[in-house]
Design an enzyme around this catalytic site. Sequence first.
Site, PDB file in Angstrom:
ATOM      1  N   TYR A   8       0.734  73.662  32.386  1.00  0.00           N
ATOM      2  CA  TYR A   8       1.736  72.980  31.193  1.00  0.00           C
ATOM      3  C   TYR A   8       1.621  74.023  30.346  1.00  0.00           C
ATOM      4  O   TYR A   8       2.903  74.379  29.631  1.00  0.00           O
ATOM      5  CB  TYR A   8       0.850  71.826  30.917  1.00  0.00           C
ATOM      6  CG  TYR A   8       1.501  70.874  30.011  1.00  0.00           C
ATOM      7  CD1 TYR A   8       2.626  70.099  30.387  1.00  0.00           C
ATOM      8  CD2 TYR A   8       1.206  70.844  28.645  1.00  0.00           C
ATOM      9  CE1 TYR A   8       3.147  69.341  29.591  1.00  0.00           C
ATOM     10  CE2 TYR A   8       1.688  70.323  27.600  1.00  0.00           C
ATOM     11  CZ  TYR A   8       2.983  69.439  28.242  1.00  0.00           C
ATOM     12  OH  TYR A   8       3.595  68.580  27.332  1.00  0.00           O
TER      13      TYR A   8
HETATM   14  N1  LIG Z   1       3.361  62.503  25.350  1.00  0.00           N
HETATM   15  C1  LIG Z   1       2.777  63.579  24.641  1.00  0.00           C
HETATM   16  O1  LIG Z   1       1.629  63.548  24.486  1.00  0.00           O
HETATM   17  C2  LIG Z   1       3.519  64.914  24.817  1.00  0.00           C
HETATM   18  C3  LIG Z   1       3.332  66.001  23.745  1.00  0.00           C
HETATM   19  C4  LIG Z   1       3.723  66.973  23.641  1.00  0.00           C
HETATM   20  C5  LIG Z   1       5.223  67.350  24.355  1.00  0.00           C
HETATM   21  N2  LIG Z   1       5.449  66.277  25.386  1.00  0.00           N
HETATM   22  C6  LIG Z   1       6.691  66.520  25.975  1.00  0.00           C
HETATM   23  O2  LIG Z   1       7.595  65.658  25.954  1.00  0.00           O
HETATM   24  C7  LIG Z   1       8.530  65.482  26.974  1.00  0.00           C
HETATM   25  C8  LIG Z   1       8.769  64.204  27.460  1.00  0.00           C
HETATM   26  O3  LIG Z   1       7.537  63.522  27.810  1.00  0.00           O
HETATM   27  P1  LIG Z   1       6.961  62.011  27.678  1.00  0.00           P
HETATM   28  O4  LIG Z   1       5.680  62.269  26.853  1.00  0.00           O
HETATM   29  O5  LIG Z   1       8.067  61.164  27.007  1.00  0.00           O
HETATM   30  O6  LIG Z   1       6.833  61.871  29.033  1.00  0.00           O
HETATM   31  P2  LIG Z   1       7.186  60.382  30.016  1.00  0.00           P
HETATM   32  O7  LIG Z   1       6.144  60.615  31.080  1.00  0.00           O
HETATM   33  O8  LIG Z   1       6.932  59.182  29.126  1.00  0.00           O
HETATM   34  O9  LIG Z   1       8.593  60.719  30.290  1.00  0.00           O
HETATM   35  C9  LIG Z   1       9.257  61.921  31.156  1.00  0.00           C
HETATM   36  C10 LIG Z   1      10.393  61.187  31.526  1.00  0.00           C
HETATM   37  O10 LIG Z   1      10.906  62.738  32.510  1.00  0.00           O
HETATM   38  C11 LIG Z   1      11.192  61.921  33.816  1.00  0.00           C
HETATM   39  N3  LIG Z   1      11.010  62.874  34.833  1.00  0.00           N
HETATM   40  C12 LIG Z   1       9.713  63.320  35.181  1.00  0.00           C
HETATM   41  N4  LIG Z   1       9.847  64.052  36.286  1.00  0.00           N
HETATM   42  C13 LIG Z   1      11.128  64.086  36.453  1.00  0.00           C
HETATM   43  C14 LIG Z   1      11.886  64.886  37.593  1.00  0.00           C
HETATM   44  N5  LIG Z   1      11.439  65.492  38.627  1.00  0.00           N
HETATM   45  N6  LIG Z   1      13.423  64.732  37.563  1.00  0.00           N
HETATM   46  C15 LIG Z   1      13.924  64.052  36.538  1.00  0.00           C
HETATM   47  N7  LIG Z   1      13.162  63.073  35.715  1.00  0.00           N
HETATM   48  C16 LIG Z   1      11.843  63.547  35.540  1.00  0.00           C
HETATM   49  C17 LIG Z   1      10.475  60.705  33.891  1.00  0.00           C
HETATM   50  O11 LIG Z   1      10.836  59.881  34.717  1.00  0.00           O
HETATM   51  C18 LIG Z   1      10.404  60.115  32.434  1.00  0.00           C
HETATM   52  O12 LIG Z   1      11.512  59.186  32.137  1.00  0.00           O
HETATM   53  C19 LIG Z   1       7.895  66.545  27.799  1.00  0.00           C
HETATM   54  O13 LIG Z   1       8.407  67.763  28.356  1.00  0.00           O
HETATM   55  C20 LIG Z   1       6.398  66.509  27.474  1.00  0.00           C
HETATM   56  O14 LIG Z   1       6.046  67.744  27.923  1.00  0.00           O
HETATM   57  C21 LIG Z   1       4.699  65.348  25.419  1.00  0.00           C
END
Ligand SMILES: NC(=O)c1ccc[n+]([C@@H]2O[C@H](COP(=O)([O-])OP(=O)(O)OC[C@H]3O[C@@H](n4cnc5c(N)ncnc54)[C@H](O)[C@@H]3O)[C@@H](O)[C@H]2O)c1
Length: 242
Positions: A138
């Site tokens: 990651y």
């Molecule tokens: N949640 C956290 O703590 C956090 C912190 C920093 C950054 N982020 C970043 O935020 C972004 C979104 O994360 P989130 O926390 O909302 O996650 P989440 O798991 O709630 O949502 C992720 C979305 O991406 C979609 N997805 C996953 N794999 C996929 C694929 N192969 N093809 C198409 N769609 C796909 C999922 O279906 C989902 O709708 C990510 O890039 C993550 O790295 C999250």
Amino acid sequence: MKNYLITGGSKGIGKAVIELLLKSKENFIINLDIVAPDIENSNLKFIKTNLENKDSIIHAVEELKDVHFIGLFLNAGIHINGSLFTSNLDDVQKVINVNVMANIYLLKYLRPNLEHGCSIVFNGSDQCFVAKISSFAYGLTKGAVAQMTKSLALDLAKYDIRVNAICPGTVDTELYRQAINNYAKKNNISMEEMEKLEAEEFPMKRIAKPEEIANLVEFLLSKKSSFMTGSLLPIDGGYTAK
Ligand SMILES: NC(=O)c1ccc[n+]([C@@H]2O[C@H](COP(=O)([O-])OP(=O)(O)OC[C@H]3O[C@@H](n4cnc5c(N)ncnc54)[C@H](O)[C@@H]3O)[C@@H](O)[C@H]2O)c1
């Protein structure tokens, strides 16, 4: 109509951004995700796409050939726990494919669809700046997102296309819940205890709600941030200020 493309908009941060953008009837949003969103709106189109897979991305791009975008939120991402030595290399490749390669393919193929004045926002992480224990795959992808942001910002500035990244600390989404669940199981800690430990990491003593992150994305997609490009913006309750 103002057209926006969002990846991974069916859940979490992406969904919160879609809900915010849909408040304006002028906005039309295309969501590329592997699962369908639970939002029904005539200004939202879902294209089922597996961002892990190049052919699936090319298929989505073909459907978008006549659409011109004023904003992209390249948000989709997945997470695995583990050091290089404890991670399965197929899983590492999968994280690279979704978190990095999908963005590269989309930008390469959709370049002709980006309007003058377009704003591109990546979803980075606090791991754009710092490494974390047991977060090899990651972390490496978020380092790549940080570098892509700056490199693309330089190359696209002359076309009035801006590129920025948000760098959130922990946000209460499914990705976070899965990550702490795995960690809690491995280390025999209860979920309640894990949640407390995670909150303690942040000077603000809590994690973020997706809506708090969406506000920053909306700002970066809008003309209110018109002189910002190549910026990596922490939104982490003070985590990387330590
Ligand atoms: N949640 C956290 O703590 C956090 C912190 C920093 C950054 N982020 C970043 O935020 C972004 C979104 O994360 P989130 O926390 O909302 O996650 P989440 O798991 O709630 O949502 C992720 C979305 O991406 C979609 N997805 C996953 N794999 C996929 C694929 N192969 N093809 C198409 N769609 C796909 C999922 O279906 C989902 O709708 C990510 O890039 C993550 O790295 C999250």
